[in-house]
Design a protein around this motif. Structure first.
Motif, PDB file in Angstrom:
ATOM      1  N   VAL A 206      23.343 -59.410 -39.931  1.00 38.10           N
ATOM      2  CA  VAL A 206      23.478 -60.072 -41.202  1.00 38.10           C
ATOM      3  C   VAL A 206      23.547 -58.918 -42.309  1.00 38.10           C
ATOM      4  O   VAL A 206      22.501 -57.897 -42.285  1.00 38.10           O
ATOM      5  CB  VAL A 206      22.213 -61.086 -41.464  1.00 38.10           C
ATOM      6  CG1 VAL A 206      22.090 -61.591 -42.524  1.00 38.10           C
ATOM      7  CG2 VAL A 206      22.263 -61.915 -39.999  1.00 38.10           C
ATOM      8  N   ARG A 207      24.255 -58.982 -43.385  1.00 38.63           N
ATOM      9  CA  ARG A 207      24.431 -57.853 -44.270  1.00 38.63           C
ATOM     10  C   ARG A 207      24.161 -58.520 -45.753  1.00 38.63           C
ATOM     11  O   ARG A 207      24.994 -59.754 -45.835  1.00 38.63           O
ATOM     12  CB  ARG A 207      25.647 -57.145 -44.071  1.00 38.63           C
ATOM     13  CG  ARG A 207      26.017 -56.772 -42.750  1.00 38.63           C
ATOM     14  CD  ARG A 207      27.307 -56.119 -42.769  1.00 38.63           C
ATOM     15  NE  ARG A 207      27.710 -55.656 -41.317  1.00 38.63           N
ATOM     16  CZ  ARG A 207      28.683 -55.134 -40.942  1.00 38.63           C
ATOM     17  NH1 ARG A 207      29.532 -54.619 -41.835  1.00 38.63           N
ATOM     18  NH2 ARG A 207      28.842 -54.939 -39.705  1.00 38.63           N
ATOM     19  N   VAL A 208      23.273 -58.286 -46.425  1.00 39.24           N
ATOM     20  CA  VAL A 208      23.002 -58.688 -47.688  1.00 39.24           C
ATOM     21  C   VAL A 208      24.079 -57.863 -48.890  1.00 39.24           C
ATOM     22  O   VAL A 208      23.976 -56.705 -48.992  1.00 39.24           O
ATOM     23  CB  VAL A 208      21.537 -58.282 -48.205  1.00 39.24           C
ATOM     24  CG1 VAL A 208      21.450 -58.879 -49.675  1.00 39.24           C
ATOM     25  CG2 VAL A 208      20.402 -59.004 -47.387  1.00 39.24           C
ATOM     26  N   CYS A 209      24.895 -58.600 -49.308  1.00 40.59           N
ATOM     27  CA  CYS A 209      25.985 -57.850 -50.335  1.00 40.59           C
ATOM     28  C   CYS A 209      26.241 -58.768 -51.526  1.00 40.59           C
ATOM     29  O   CYS A 209      27.127 -58.270 -52.392  1.00 40.59           O
ATOM     30  CB  CYS A 209      27.368 -58.143 -49.390  1.00 40.59           C
ATOM     31  SG  CYS A 209      27.796 -59.937 -48.961  1.00 40.59           S
TER      32      CYS A 209
ATOM     33  N   GLY B 242      29.744 -54.991 -51.954  1.00 40.76           N
ATOM     34  CA  GLY B 242      29.827 -56.274 -52.192  1.00 40.76           C
ATOM     35  C   GLY B 242      30.637 -57.283 -51.033  1.00 40.76           C
ATOM     36  O   GLY B 242      30.861 -56.578 -50.272  1.00 40.76           O
ATOM     37  N   PRO B 243      30.631 -58.481 -51.184  1.00 45.32           N
ATOM     38  CA  PRO B 243      31.282 -59.315 -50.102  1.00 45.32           C
ATOM     39  C   PRO B 243      32.589 -58.706 -49.826  1.00 45.32           C
ATOM     40  O   PRO B 243      33.187 -59.071 -48.863  1.00 45.32           O
ATOM     41  CB  PRO B 243      30.943 -60.623 -50.397  1.00 45.32           C
ATOM     42  CG  PRO B 243      30.827 -60.644 -52.056  1.00 45.32           C
ATOM     43  CD  PRO B 243      30.065 -59.305 -52.231  1.00 45.32           C
ATOM     44  N   ALA B 244      33.656 -58.657 -50.778  1.00 44.65           N
ATOM     45  CA  ALA B 244      34.726 -58.160 -50.411  1.00 44.65           C
ATOM     46  C   ALA B 244      34.899 -56.946 -49.745  1.00 44.65           C
ATOM     47  O   ALA B 244      35.635 -56.834 -48.740  1.00 44.65           O
ATOM     48  CB  ALA B 244      35.699 -58.168 -51.834  1.00 44.65           C
ATOM     49  N   ALA B 245      34.020 -55.903 -50.359  1.00 46.45           N
ATOM     50  CA  ALA B 245      33.885 -54.661 -49.592  1.00 46.45           C
ATOM     51  C   ALA B 245      33.609 -54.791 -48.168  1.00 46.45           C
ATOM     52  O   ALA B 245      34.239 -53.876 -47.239  1.00 46.45           O
ATOM     53  CB  ALA B 245      33.188 -53.813 -50.456  1.00 46.45           C
TER      54      ALA B 245
END
Length: 481
Positions: free
Chosen positions: A199-202, A386-389
């Motif tokens: 799980v990654r917080v972005c 970020g989520p796209a990154a």
């Protein structure tokens, strides 16, 4: 009391100015850098997140395709599911709450839901382009389908789930999904508790048109929409379907005197007519310029906690959760309150006081800063976090074979005959719920729907089948429950 250009707004604007947004420089996409985003046209939140994620990925130089899971379901079942869900929220919200709670306690959906999603696996797999490098889901059902394909080895590219809300129902966490992207630490913790491994917080995503504006721009927005120049304005939203106790909340906003209500009804034209008949002066249907309307407002009052809340954070608008719809509306309100980015008003007696604090008090300033910080930090580090990154990073790095989630949910063991009978009964119940929730408005409907809801409660099987039989008999006789 003047509100345009107040100290609270100027300080919030200063916070935003210290953390300007930065665009990710585009770069050419390689053949292996095609991303497919799978969403679902259930309301507008899942599609809205998918659209903004697509925009960011395209800006980064990747090729992007979008698919709607409901279009992939066979025999036009997607439309039946969407319409049934809509009718349930509008006519029998208590049934949605019962289903939401029972599936939450059970750790996910039942055998009928799994069978429905399995029917989409082959069709979704065939819809993916041959050069797909990764697949991103913004809808829990899509995550389940994609995760199953990964576990079976039929899908060999990474699968990511972008968690669009602040609360995470167990249905969001699917076996086989490689990475779960969370917009805040609160939903990240809930996803881990449900068994998600990586799980990654972005940060959140929202259209860049949602941003803080100056006092002059706020005044121009009010003029454009024909709104009072100096009165405090409470923007009341209820999703694209206009569901929930919107009429009651609009009247309470007007009568408490804290702010003038400005109501957006989405595509619910009947609701708009009712509000105008109630004497609510500023009523809008579907609004194409939601950024402008948020720029004109002083506070957002919402009941579902979805994409509109995130857009308000990006616009520097304080948010209050009030009159929440069942299920995800309540859990999102709790999570937003826990994260410190929105106030959850549960007592009508507190409505005026809390709104006053949000509009022109220190509480509003703190929430504006917290909401803006979500986007300011994500935008400042978009190239790294970020989520796209994160999606691009996973696409390029690849992953190994898919593995089950960390925590296996305990399922009750039943004899084969009982399991078969229960599955058959559930199939009938879910089918009736999906295509016939309108029965709730007919004679005998409430009793029948109650029985269906009871039959869906996995943790309390009780005498649901007996109730269903009794309700059916009452319906046949024309009795009113």
């Amino acid at each position: 009391m003047p509100h345009l250009g107040s100290t609270v707004h100027l300080r919030a604007l200063a916070v935003a100015a210290l953390r300007p947004r930065q665009a990710t420089p585009p770069r050419p996409a390689s053949a292996a850098e095609r991303i497919v985003i799978v969403s679902a046209s259930v309301g507008a939140g899942h599609d809205g997140a998918a659209a903004e994620l697509e925009r960011r990925l395209v800006a980064a130089g990747l090729a992007v395709d979008r698919l709607d899971l409901l279009d992939v379901l066979p025999a036009r079942l997607g439309r039946l599911v969407r319409d049934g869900y809509h009718r349930m929220l509008v006519r029998t919200p208590w049934l949605y709450q019962r289903i939401y709670s029972s599936t939450e306690r059970a750790g996910g959906g039942g055998p009928v839901a799994r069978a429905l999603l399995r029917s989409a696996e082959g069709r979704l797999l065939r819809a993916l382009p041959a050069d797909t490098g990764a697949v991103v889901s913004t809808y829990p059902g899509a995550s389940r389908v994609l995760g199953s394909l990964r576990l079976a080895g039929r899908l060999t590219v990474p699968v990511l789930t972008y968690l669009t809300d602040f609360s995470v129902h167990p249905l969001w966490v699917a076996d086989g999904v490689d990475v779960h992207l969370a917009l805040h630490a609160v939903p990240a913790a809930q996803a881990r508790a449900a068994g998600a491994r990586d799980v990654r917080v972005c940060g959140p995503v929202a259209d860049p048109r949602f941003h803080p504006v100056s006092a002059t721009e706020r005044a121009a927005a009010r003029t454009r929409f024909g709104l009072p120049a100096n009165a405090p304005l409470a923007l009341l939203v209820a999703g694209s379907w206009g569901v929930g106790p919107v009429r009651q909340v609009a009247r309470e906003l007007r009568d408490c005197g804290a702010a003038v209500p400005v109501v957006v009804c989405g595509r619910n034209e009947e609701l708009a007519e009712q509000l105008r008949a109630d004497g609510i002066e500023h009523v809008h249907g579907w609004v194409d310029d939601m950024p402008g309307l948020m720029h004109a407002a002083d506070v957002l009052v919402q009941n579902a906690g979805g994409l509109t809340s995130l857009e308000a954070f990006a616009a520097g608008l304080p948010v209050a959760s009030y009159g929440c719809i069942p299920g995800h509306g309540l859990t999102n309100a709790s999570a937003l309150d826990q994260a410190g980015v929105a106030a959850w008003i549960q007592d009508p007696a507190q409505l005026k006081h809390v709104l006053a604090e949000l509009i022109d008090g220190p509480r509003g300033l703190l929430q504006r800063e917290a909401g803006l910080a979500l986007f300011a930090d994500a935008a400042h580090h978009e190239q790294e976090m970020g989520p796209a990154a994160e999606t691009v990073r996973v696409c390029r790095a690849g992953v190994g074979p898919a593995t089950p989630i960390a925590v296996r949910r305990a399922r009750p063991v039943r004899p084969t005959a009982l399991r078969l009978a229960t599955t058959t009964a559930l199939a009938c119940a879910v089918w009736a719920g999906a295509v016939g929730t309108a029965v709730a408005t007919t004679d005998g409907g409430p009793g029948l729907i109650h029985a269906i809801g009871k039959s869906l409660d996995f943790d309390d099987p009780g005498d649901g089948h007996h109730e269903l039989h009794t309700a059916h008999e009452a319906h046949a006789k024309g009795d009113r429950s």
